[in-house]
Design a protein around this motif. Sequence first.
Motif, PDB file in Angstrom:
ATOM      1  N   SER A 170      -5.098   4.214   2.632  1.00 53.08           N
ATOM      2  CA  SER A 170      -4.397   3.673   3.806  1.00 53.08           C
ATOM      3  C   SER A 170      -3.589   2.437   3.432  1.00 53.08           C
ATOM      4  O   SER A 170      -2.488   2.215   3.960  1.00 53.08           O
ATOM      5  N   ARG A 171      -4.122   1.645   2.516  1.00 53.21           N
ATOM      6  CA  ARG A 171      -3.376   0.446   2.097  1.00 53.21           C
ATOM      7  C   ARG A 171      -2.127   0.815   1.301  1.00 53.21           C
ATOM      8  O   ARG A 171      -1.092   0.166   1.427  1.00 53.21           O
ATOM      9  N   ARG A 172      -2.249   1.853   0.477  1.00 48.83           N
ATOM     10  CA  ARG A 172      -1.050   2.304  -0.236  1.00 48.83           C
ATOM     11  C   ARG A 172      -0.008   2.821   0.746  1.00 48.83           C
ATOM     12  O   ARG A 172       1.189   2.546   0.605  1.00 48.83           O
ATOM     13  N   ALA A 173      -0.469   3.567   1.764  1.00 46.60           N
ATOM     14  CA  ALA A 173       0.465   4.078   2.773  1.00 46.60           C
ATOM     15  C   ALA A 173       1.118   2.929   3.537  1.00 46.60           C
ATOM     16  O   ALA A 173       2.324   2.972   3.835  1.00 46.60           O
ATOM     17  N   LEU A 174       0.342   1.899   3.859  1.00 43.26           N
ATOM     18  CA  LEU A 174       0.893   0.732   4.555  1.00 43.26           C
ATOM     19  C   LEU A 174       1.915   0.022   3.683  1.00 43.26           C
ATOM     20  O   LEU A 174       3.004  -0.355   4.154  1.00 43.26           O
ATOM     21  N   ALA A 175       1.587  -0.177   2.408  1.00 40.68           N
ATOM     22  CA  ALA A 175       2.529  -0.837   1.496  1.00 40.68           C
ATOM     23  C   ALA A 175       3.821  -0.049   1.397  1.00 40.68           C
ATOM     24  O   ALA A 175       4.927  -0.618   1.431  1.00 40.68           O
ATOM     25  N   ALA A 194      -1.859  -0.579   9.688  1.00 36.33           N
ATOM     26  CA  ALA A 194      -2.629  -1.753   9.255  1.00 36.33           C
ATOM     27  C   ALA A 194      -4.072  -1.669   9.732  1.00 36.33           C
ATOM     28  O   ALA A 194      -4.994  -2.088   9.025  1.00 36.33           O
ATOM     29  N   ALA A 195      -4.295  -1.126  10.920  1.00 38.55           N
ATOM     30  CA  ALA A 195      -5.659  -0.996  11.435  1.00 38.55           C
ATOM     31  C   ALA A 195      -6.470  -0.049  10.554  1.00 38.55           C
ATOM     32  O   ALA A 195      -7.627  -0.331  10.227  1.00 38.55           O
ATOM     33  N   ARG A 196      -5.870   1.080  10.157  1.00 40.24           N
ATOM     34  CA  ARG A 196      -6.587   2.018   9.288  1.00 40.24           C
ATOM     35  C   ARG A 196      -6.832   1.423   7.903  1.00 40.24           C
ATOM     36  O   ARG A 196      -7.828   1.724   7.252  1.00 40.24           O
ATOM     37  N   ALA A 197      -5.905   0.568   7.471  1.00 44.29           N
ATOM     38  CA  ALA A 197      -6.031  -0.050   6.141  1.00 44.29           C
ATOM     39  C   ALA A 197      -6.929  -1.284   6.167  1.00 44.29           C
ATOM     40  O   ALA A 197      -7.165  -1.889   5.116  1.00 44.29           O
ATOM     41  N   LEU A 228      -1.374  -6.272  -0.874  1.00 46.36           N
ATOM     42  CA  LEU A 228      -1.146  -4.835  -1.028  1.00 46.36           C
ATOM     43  C   LEU A 228      -0.338  -4.661  -2.305  1.00 46.36           C
ATOM     44  O   LEU A 228       0.637  -5.382  -2.522  1.00 46.36           O
ATOM     45  N   ALA A 229      -0.718  -3.723  -3.140  1.00 42.69           N
ATOM     46  CA  ALA A 229      -0.049  -3.569  -4.428  1.00 42.69           C
ATOM     47  C   ALA A 229       0.310  -2.111  -4.674  1.00 42.69           C
ATOM     48  O   ALA A 229      -0.459  -1.205  -4.352  1.00 42.69           O
ATOM     49  N   LEU A 230       1.504  -1.901  -5.233  1.00 43.52           N
ATOM     50  CA  LEU A 230       1.983  -0.575  -5.615  1.00 43.52           C
ATOM     51  C   LEU A 230       2.664  -0.672  -6.965  1.00 43.52           C
ATOM     52  O   LEU A 230       3.302  -1.684  -7.279  1.00 43.52           O
ATOM     53  N   SER A 231       2.547   0.378  -7.758  1.00 37.29           N
ATOM     54  CA  SER A 231       3.297   0.451  -9.005  1.00 37.29           C
ATOM     55  C   SER A 231       4.622   1.140  -8.719  1.00 37.29           C
ATOM     56  O   SER A 231       4.653   2.195  -8.075  1.00 37.29           O
TER      57      SER A 231
END
Length: 403
Positions: A170-175, A194-197, A228-231
């Motif tokens: 969920s955090r990746r989806a939010l990012a 954000a609530a799900r993450a 929140l982090a993404l490559s």
Amino acid sequence: MQNPSGETFARGPWHELPTSFGSLLRPRIDAIASDMVEAIRDEVPAYRRPLDSSMGRDLVDSVCRAMRQFAELTEAPESTQDHHVRHFRHLGRVEFLNGRTTDGLQAAFRVGARVGSRRYAEIARTASLPTEIVLPLHEAVLTHINALSNEAVRGFVAAQARAEGEVQRSRRALAQALLEQPRGTPREPLEALAARARWPLPRRVACLVVRDAAGSRFTMPGLGGEVLALSRGADLVVVLPEPGDGGPTGVEDVRSAVRGRTAALGPAVAPRDAWVSLVCVRLALNHHRDTGAPDGGLLTVGDRLAEVHLLGGAHIGRLLADRALGALDGLPAGRAARLAETLDALLMSWGRSAPEVAQALGIHPQTARKRLRQLDALFDGRLADPDFRFAALLALRTRALGR
């Protein structure tokens, strides 16, 4: 411990107990269960719920099941125990989903074992069983309760890992939603994502890009899970609450976290504009040498937005410079440079007077007047036109950044 249906029970002490103990235990299960449940609720605060609640019913059911399994193992130590394994792993999952801990779970098992060991010994004495079975009986209780406790903890940990995996997804989806430029297609509200993450949306966020850090774990003291982090390719893109202003971290914390790497921190924006912060960072990093930023350090883009804006449209800026400053291009290089410098000082002055220009350039006022007359002639009186002055200033800044 192995699976309770395997070697743990096959090698266990039940072989040393008379098979008749199972038939002696079964009629007393409800009474002993009542004692165990009362002791657990008295000694483990997490389980002090009404017995008619779902937790109370789960507790009673699990205590009775554990004793039925003990009776089965006494009667048939080699029997399969998979049905009980599934129950106690499910119990561990339920404990996690209800917000309880493995500490409370294991404490409940220990209390139950203590009560069970005492009551089982009483059954053996009442039935006049040989006193030699007391030790293996006690060992069987401990082996049994340890096995069940381990299975429940396995279920707890599996549920925890699954939940954490869902949160990370969920955090990746939010990012991704924060960093994606809106294209007019309706998308899920950021608040729901954000609530799900489990990531409360801050008032403002900033994007950080760390070069050649994809796949690395980015940590920052004091922030914990608030980034929140993404490559993205070889880079690590981080969305973090606005640094500074009394928040959980400051620019110096970010600088310390990226020390030794080339990185850029974008301007703080509203969450829905996080992609704009990323665009600024990308432009700054693509032209970081043009901005004078060294490799291996943090570039704070919010301090250089004008430069980044001009560098982002540098190809258009060159066309603008050719059009606005073309009159200088036919002059000898030295003279063209002096007049460009004079034009820049004129455009940056308040009153656009020769004394101001002379002071800015460190030249004699008369020299400044001479150059201003030359500029007025070259640009055919357009120095008074606001549109020309704006275009000329942009063109001069673009050319300066290009050099």
